[in-house]
Design an enzyme around this catalytic site. Structure first.
Site, PDB file in Angstrom:
ATOM      1  CG  ASN A 187      -0.385  -0.086   2.591  1.00 28.55           C
ATOM      2  OD1 ASN A 187       0.732  -0.708   2.908  1.00 28.55           O
ATOM      3  ND2 ASN A 187      -1.043   0.591   3.512  1.00 28.55           N
TER       4      ASN A 187
ATOM      5  CD  GLU B  14       4.145  -0.323  13.335  1.00 25.32           C
ATOM      6  OE1 GLU B  14       2.896  -0.519  13.495  1.00 25.32           O
ATOM      7  OE2 GLU B  14       4.950   0.179  14.241  1.00 25.32           O
TER       8      GLU B  14
ATOM      9  CB  CYS C 206      -2.202  -0.007   8.358  1.00 23.29           C
ATOM     10  SG  CYS C 206      -0.772   1.110   8.459  1.00 23.29           S
TER      11      CYS C 206
ATOM     12  CD  GLU D 233       8.027   0.388  10.855  1.00 27.81           C
ATOM     13  OE1 GLU D 233       9.134   0.536  10.030  1.00 27.81           O
ATOM     14  OE2 GLU D 233       7.059   0.218  10.661  1.00 27.81           O
TER      15      GLU D 233
END
Ligand code: ADP
Length: 485
Positions: free
Chosen positions: A149, A247, A281, A458
């Site tokens: 994505n 993640e 997300c 991150e």
């Protein structure tokens, strides 16, 4: 065009199953073809990264700065071209894709600076005459496994810190978006990155992703993708004693209170839920709206949705591009069928025909839902949002937190009390106030709580926690011969 793996500075084909990289706006437009990498190819990529590690881990921070800074400049120079490639490969609009390429460039610039700032600490010891040095060392060979994505930004935000802190890398992009990863690796090669420091394998998750996770020479894995796969990766890494960062999904709430500015709330909802075709997300998939504003909000969202143009990602007028592929489109539509069976009222969410053969779908708003319904518990990952009507802020907060996920949570309100309470009590790694749940800065930490993330954050300076390991050194300086050469 044949898309190739990159191993030890050479572009090499693989003989595995034939894969085709197609444009989701027009399936007759083929970007490239490749043979999926086999396990052997993955192993040779790991071996190349391991061989390159001693030199790169000892390289000067000036060298690392120069490579990353140059890569950032090249990405920014080529952002239009990269944006078009990304839009063609993944299907987000060319505007969104160019913004993503820009962000990737900015990420490289930021981590160029982080290479210089990667020092440790010097503390006095509690014991007389000793000093304590806390050093930050590279971790080793790191496998980076990325989803489709954000085909440039996610590889960028994993590759840049990995390299900045002296690690070597094997990157495995998602099967659907190899061409963006190939471009990124080309740019790093052009920026002067030595051979073997960044290797690329194009192939399936089950074969090469799994081989990387299990390779004894891989010291750490950074993964972004689905919930189920992420859990498996984390478990395999824990069993092998590897460092891991995963993640996964979200089921992000956007709370809209009676006192919200309606225009701000509608923009936040429409942007957060439907832009990038809802394939983020951090998408606002649950719109939790108090009774006093519910009907006005729903009407205004519908009116705004009616103004959006759905179409080919490369057409300038397009607001919402196609769904990424047929499998995802079928999944999105299936969720809507289930939502209707469970009592939801589905507005939109229709298959849309356009002059080209692509996976077009109109945005879907599902009304009259309760938080227990499947549509509100599972991540759909498409242009689909549901509305949950609640009585007041307390109920809104309870519903917002009633999910296994905890990536991003938003609130639209003009009340300082409500906003302050929500910042403290929303169970999420990121909280957005009068802003969409999706859309984040590149210089600050990114990540979630609960089932959304596992491991250190991150991005931003926090990325150092994952991409370095700490060594504590005790020195008795009085015992060192100051005269020795
Ligand atoms: P999605 O459903 O969005 O494709 P996945 O979690 O399957 O999400 O994919 C995210 C990334 O993880 C992709 O690069 C994919 O190839 C990879 N992957 C899939 N299965 C595995 C696995 N068993 N081990 C390692 N990586 C995997």
């Amino acid at each position: 065009m044949e898309l190739l793996n990159h191993i030890d500075g050479r572009w090499v084909p693989s003989t595995g199953e034939g894969m085709t990289d197609v444009n989701p706006s027009d399936v007759t437009d083929v970007l490239g073809e490749y043979g999926a990498a086999t396990e052997d190819v993955a192993q040779s990529a790991v071996a190349a990264a391991a061989a390159a590690f001693p030199a790169w881990s000892q390289s000067s921070v000036q060298q690392r700065f120069d490579v990353l800074d140059r890569a950032g400049s090249l990405i920014l120079e080529r952002r239009q071209e990269l944006g078009r490639l990304l839009a063609r490969e993944e299907g987000k609009t060319v505007g969104e894709a160019t913004a993503e390429a820009t962000r990737a460039g900015q990420i490289f610039k930021f981590f160029a600076g982080e290479a210089l700032r990667g020092g440790g600490e010097l503390l006095p010891s509690v014991r007389e005459g000793l000093d304590v040095e806390i050093l930050r060392r590279p971790v080793g060979v790191i496998a980076l496994i990325t989803p489709w994505n954000f085909p440039i930004a996610i590889p960028a935000w994993k590759v840049a810190p990995a390299l900045a802190f002296g690690n070597t890398v094997v990157l495995k992009p998602a099967e659907l978006v190899p061409a963006c990863a190939v471009e990124l690796v080309r740019i790093l090669e052009e920026s002067g990155l030595p051979s073997g420091v960044l290797n690329l394998v194009l192939g399936s998750g089950a074969v090469v992703g799994d081989a990387l996770v299990r390779s004894p020479s891989v010291s750490a894995v950074s993964f972004t993708g689905s919930d189920v796969t992420g859990r498996g990766v984390a478990a395999a890494c824990a069993a092998a004693g590897k460092r891991v960062q995963v993640e996964m999904g979200g089921k992000n709430p956007l709370v809209v209170l009676d006192d919200a500015d309606l225009t701000v709330a509608v923009e936040a909802a429409v942007n957060g839920a439907f832009f990038s075709t809802g394939q983020r997300c951090t998408a606002s998939s649950r719109l939790i709206v108090t009774a006093g504003i519910h009907d006005r909000f729903v009407d205004a969202v519908q009116r705004r949705l009616a103004t959006l143009t759905i179409g080919h990602a490369l057409e300038a007028a397009t607001d919402i591009g196609p769904v990424v592929d047929r499998r995802q489109l079928d999944k999105d539509l299936e969720y809507l069928v289930t939502a209707a069976q469970e009592g939801g009222e589905v507005l939109g969410g229709d298959r849309v025909d356009r002059p080209t053969d692509g996976f077009f779908m109109s945005p879907a708003l599902v009304l009259s839902t309760t938080n227990e319904m499947r549509i509100n518990q599972e991540e759909v990952f498409g242009p689909v949002a549901s509305v949950i009507r609640v009585e007041n802020y307390d109920e809104a907060l309870t519903v917002a937190n009633d999910t296994r996920f905890g990536l991003s949570a938003g609130i639209c309100s003009t009340s300082l009390a409500a906003v302050t309470h929500f910042k403290r009590h929303a169970e999420a790694g990121m909280v957005m106030v009068n802003a969409p749940t999706a859309g984040v800065d590149y210089h600050v930490p990114f990540g979630g709580s609960k089932a959304s993330s596992y491991g250190p954050r991150e991005q931003g300076s926090y990325a150092r926690e994952f991409f370095t390991t700490v060594k504590t050194v005790y020195v008795n300086p009085g015992q060192i011969d100051q005269q020795s050469p």
